[in-house]
Motif scaffolding. Structure first.
Motif, PDB file in Angstrom:
ATOM      1  N   LYS A   1      -2.439   6.466   4.551  1.00 60.12           N
ATOM      2  CA  LYS A   1      -2.926   5.201   4.014  1.00 60.12           C
ATOM      3  C   LYS A   1      -2.079   4.802   2.815  1.00 60.12           C
ATOM      4  O   LYS A   1      -1.540   5.660   2.101  1.00 60.12           O
ATOM      5  N   PRO A   2      -1.935   3.504   2.570  1.00 58.85           N
ATOM      6  CA  PRO A   2      -1.087   3.053   1.464  1.00 58.85           C
ATOM      7  C   PRO A   2      -1.808   3.103   0.122  1.00 58.85           C
ATOM      8  O   PRO A   2      -3.040   3.174   0.062  1.00 58.85           O
TER       9      PRO A   2
ATOM     10  N   GLN B   1       1.218  -2.833  -1.294  1.00 56.87           N
ATOM     11  CA  GLN B   1       0.734  -1.619  -0.652  1.00 56.87           C
ATOM     12  C   GLN B   1       1.938  -0.743  -0.284  1.00 56.87           C
ATOM     13  O   GLN B   1       2.815  -1.164   0.465  1.00 56.87           O
TER      14      GLN B   1
ATOM     15  N   LEU C   1       3.327   3.187   1.015  1.00 55.21           N
ATOM     16  CA  LEU C   1       2.989   4.489   1.588  1.00 55.21           C
ATOM     17  C   LEU C   1       3.536   5.626   0.747  1.00 55.21           C
ATOM     18  O   LEU C   1       2.923   6.682   0.643  1.00 55.21           O
TER      19      LEU C   1
ATOM     20  N   ASN D   1       4.009  -0.510   3.234  1.00 56.26           N
ATOM     21  CA  ASN D   1       3.034  -0.229   4.282  1.00 56.26           C
ATOM     22  C   ASN D   1       3.596  -0.598   5.657  1.00 56.26           C
ATOM     23  O   ASN D   1       4.155  -1.680   5.849  1.00 56.26           O
TER      24      ASN D   1
END
Length: 469
Positions: free
Chosen positions: A289-290, A329, A331, A367
Motif C-alpha cells: 500500500k502507498p 501517494q 510506494l 503508486n
C-alpha cells in the motif's frame, strides 16, 4: 604477476653453500640493473643488492625505495640467444603491495621458537579479479644470518613508512549472520592475515551496510587486505533528524515498502537471515500500500559559487529558493549517499551515486499496480535500468525532508498492520529499523569520514541472477 609462489621449502642452495660478501658490503648501494630505457623506478636510489634463491634458481636481487627486482643468474650464452634473453628477463614487485615480512625458518616439532634459517618471506597483496584481492608469498632463500638480517631490517623500515596501516583494529561481525558461520570466517580467514601483518584486533558484532559498496565485492579477504594495506577512502555521511533533534548518522534510508519489509522481518528473528528477508518481502508485497507523504528536497548544485558560499559558512537561506516539493501517494522512497551494493542488487540500489561525490540519490516509486512494482524490484538483480518505469522518479539531491501525512502516529487500530507501531512510521536506515512519527530531515555531509577500502570499479556487463521473488 610474472613470478610464482614457491611450493616447497629448500634448506640450502643447490650445489652447496655459496660464497657471500661480508654483511657490510651487502648494504652498500650499487649501480642499478641495466635497461634499454631507464624508467623512473630503475632510477631510484638502490638500498641493497645481493643474491637469493627465488623459485629454485639463484637470482641477483636489488631493493630500491619502491620495488624489489630480481634477475636469474645463468651461465653466459652466445650472443643473440633469444631463449637466454627470455630466461634472464627482470621481474619485480612493488613494495606498496607488500603488507608483511617474516624470517623464514624450519622448525621441528619440539622447537618452540626459532629454527634453522631458510631466508625471508614477503607477504604480498595481489589483484585477482575485477575488485577482488588475494594474499600470496615470495620466498627469498639464503642461509646467511647476517645477510638476511640486513635485508629483513631494511624491509621492516620501508613497511613502517606506510602511514595508513593500522596497529589495532575493531572487528564488526554481522549479527544477522549465523554466529557459528561469522565466527568461523573470522578465525579462518581474517585473523590469520591480521596476525601476519601484526595488527591487534578486538571483536564485536554490528551491521555494516557500507562494506559491500566500499570494497566492490562481498569478499572477506579483500576487505581485510584493504585494511592491512592502508587503502583509505573518503565517504559521505548523512544525518537523520526530526523536530530539530538528531536521530542518528547513516548512509542510506528507505521509507514505505523498504521500511515495512524490515519491520516485518524484525518480528521473525527466529528465522535464518535469508528466510526472514524473503518472507518479509513477500508478505510486504502481499499487503502493498502507498504512503501519503510530502517530500521536499534541495537539488544538487555543483557550481563553484554555491560550493564556495557553503565553505565560507554563508547563511542557508541563500539556497531556499531552490527547494522543490512533491506530494502524493508513494510506494517507496529511497535516499542513498552510497551505491548500496548487496546480494540482491549487484549494481547497487543507487548505482548512479558514489561514495564521496557530495550528493545523494533520491528515488521515488509512485503508486502503481503490484505487478509493475515487482518488475521494478526484479530489475535491481539484472543489468537493465531499474528506474526505466513511468512511476519511478530519480533526483540528485543534497538534502531531503520526508513528511508522512497518513496520520500523526502511523498507527491505525482498525487496519491490523503488523508493521504499524505507536512509535511512528518504520524506516530502514542501513538495515536497522528506525521508527519516527513526524517529519525526517536527511542532510548530506560530504567526505565526513575516512574508511579502509578501495575505489570501486564499474560493473557494466556482469551476469547476475536473483531468486528473491
Amino acid at each position: 604477476m610474472p613470478w610464482r609462489r614457491r611450493r616447497s621449502r629448500v634448506s640450502a642452495l643447490e650445489g652447496g653453500q655459496e660464497e657471500e660478501a661480508p654483511p657490510e658490503a651487502a648494504a652498500v648501494p650499487s649501480a642499478p640493473l641495466t635497461s634499454p630505457q631507464q624508467t623512473e623506478e630503475a632510477a631510484e636510489r638502490i638500498l641493497l643488492r645481493g643474491i637469493f634463491e627465488i623459485g629454485r634458481g639463484s637470482c641477483d636481487v636489488v631493493l630500491s625505495e619502491r620495488a624489489l627486482r630480481w634477475r636469474p643468474i645463468l651461465p653466459e650464452r652466445p650472443a643473440g640467444d633469444s631463449k637466454h634473453d627470455w630466461l634472464c628477463k627482470e621481474e619485480f614487485i612493488e613494495l606498496k603491495d607488500v603488507f608483511s615480512v617474516k624470517l623464514k625458518r624450519r622448525c621441528s616439532v619440539k622447537q618452540q621458537r626459532s629454527g634453522t634459517l631458510l631466508g625471508i618471506t614477503l607477504f604480498i597483496c595481489l589483484k585477482k579479479e575485477q575488485n577482488k584481492l588475494k594474499n600470496s608469498t615470495l620466498d627469498l632463500i639464503n642461509l646467511s644470518e647476517d645477510h638476511c638480517d640486513i635485508w629483513f631490517r631494511q624491509f621492516k623500515k620501508i613497511l613502517a613508512g606506510f602511514p595508513n596501516r593500522p596497529k589495532s583494529l575493531k572487528i564488526f561481525l554481522n549479527p544477522q549472520s549465523h554466529k557459528k558461520e561469522a565466527t568461523q570466517v573470522y578465525y579462518e580467514k581474517v585473523e590469520p592475515l591480521l596476525k601476519i601483518a601484526g595488527i591487534k584486533t578486538d571483536v564485536t558484532r554490528s551491521t555494516n551496510v557500507l562494506a559491500h559498496s566500499l570494497h566492490g565485492v562481498p569478499h572477506v579477504v579483500t576487505a581485510t587486505l584493504h585494511i592491512i594495506m592502508g587503502h583509505v577512502q573518503l565517504v559521505d555521511v548523512c544525518t537523520f533528524s526530526s523536530t530539530g533533534k538528531l536521530l542518528r548518522f547513516g548512509f542510506s534510508a528507505m521509507f514505505g515498502f523498504g521500511g515495512r519489509a524490515l519491520a516485518l522481518a524484525e518480528k521473525y528473528r527466529w528465522m535464518s537471515p535469508n528466510q526472514r528477508r524473503d518472507f518479509a518481502v513477500i508478505k510486504a508485497l502481499a499487503k502493498l500500500k502507498p504512503e501519503d507523504c510530502e517530500i521536499s528536497f534541495l537539488p544538487f548544485n555543483t557550481s563553484d559559487d554555491v560550493q564556495e558560499r557553503r565553505e565560507q559558512g554563508s547563511p542557508k537561506c541563500d539556497c531556499n529558493d531552490q527547494w522543490q516539493m512533491i506530494q502524493g501517494q508513494f510506494l517507496n522512497v529511497s535516499i542513498m549517499a552510497i551505491p548500496c551494493l548487496c546480494s540482491v542488487a549487484p549494481r547497487g540500489l543507487a548505482p548512479n551515486t558514489r561514495l564521496n561525490n557530495g550528493s545523494m540519490a533520491l528515488i521515488i516509486a509512485q503508486n502503481t499496480s503490484r505487478s509493475e512494482f515487482i518488475k521494478h524490484l526484479k530489475r535491481y538483480a539484472s543489468v537493465k535500468n531499474q528506474f526505466n518505469f513511468p512511476f519511478v522518479e530519480t533526483y540528485t539531491v543534497e538534502e531531503v525532508k520526508v513528511h508522512p501525512r497518513n496520520n500523526t502516529s502511523g498507527y491505525n487500530p482498525e487496519e491490523e498492520d503488523e508493521t504499524a507501531s505507536e512509535n511512528g512510521f518504520p524506516w530502514n536506515v542501513d538495515g536497522d529499523l528506525m521508527e519516527v512519527s513526524s517529519e525526517v530531515h536527511i542532510r548530506l555531509h560530504p567526505r565526513l569520514i575516512s574508511l579502509y577500502g578501495g575505489s570501486m570499479e564499474e560493473v557494466n556487463d556482469s551476469k547476475v541472477t536473483c531468486n528473491c521473488f
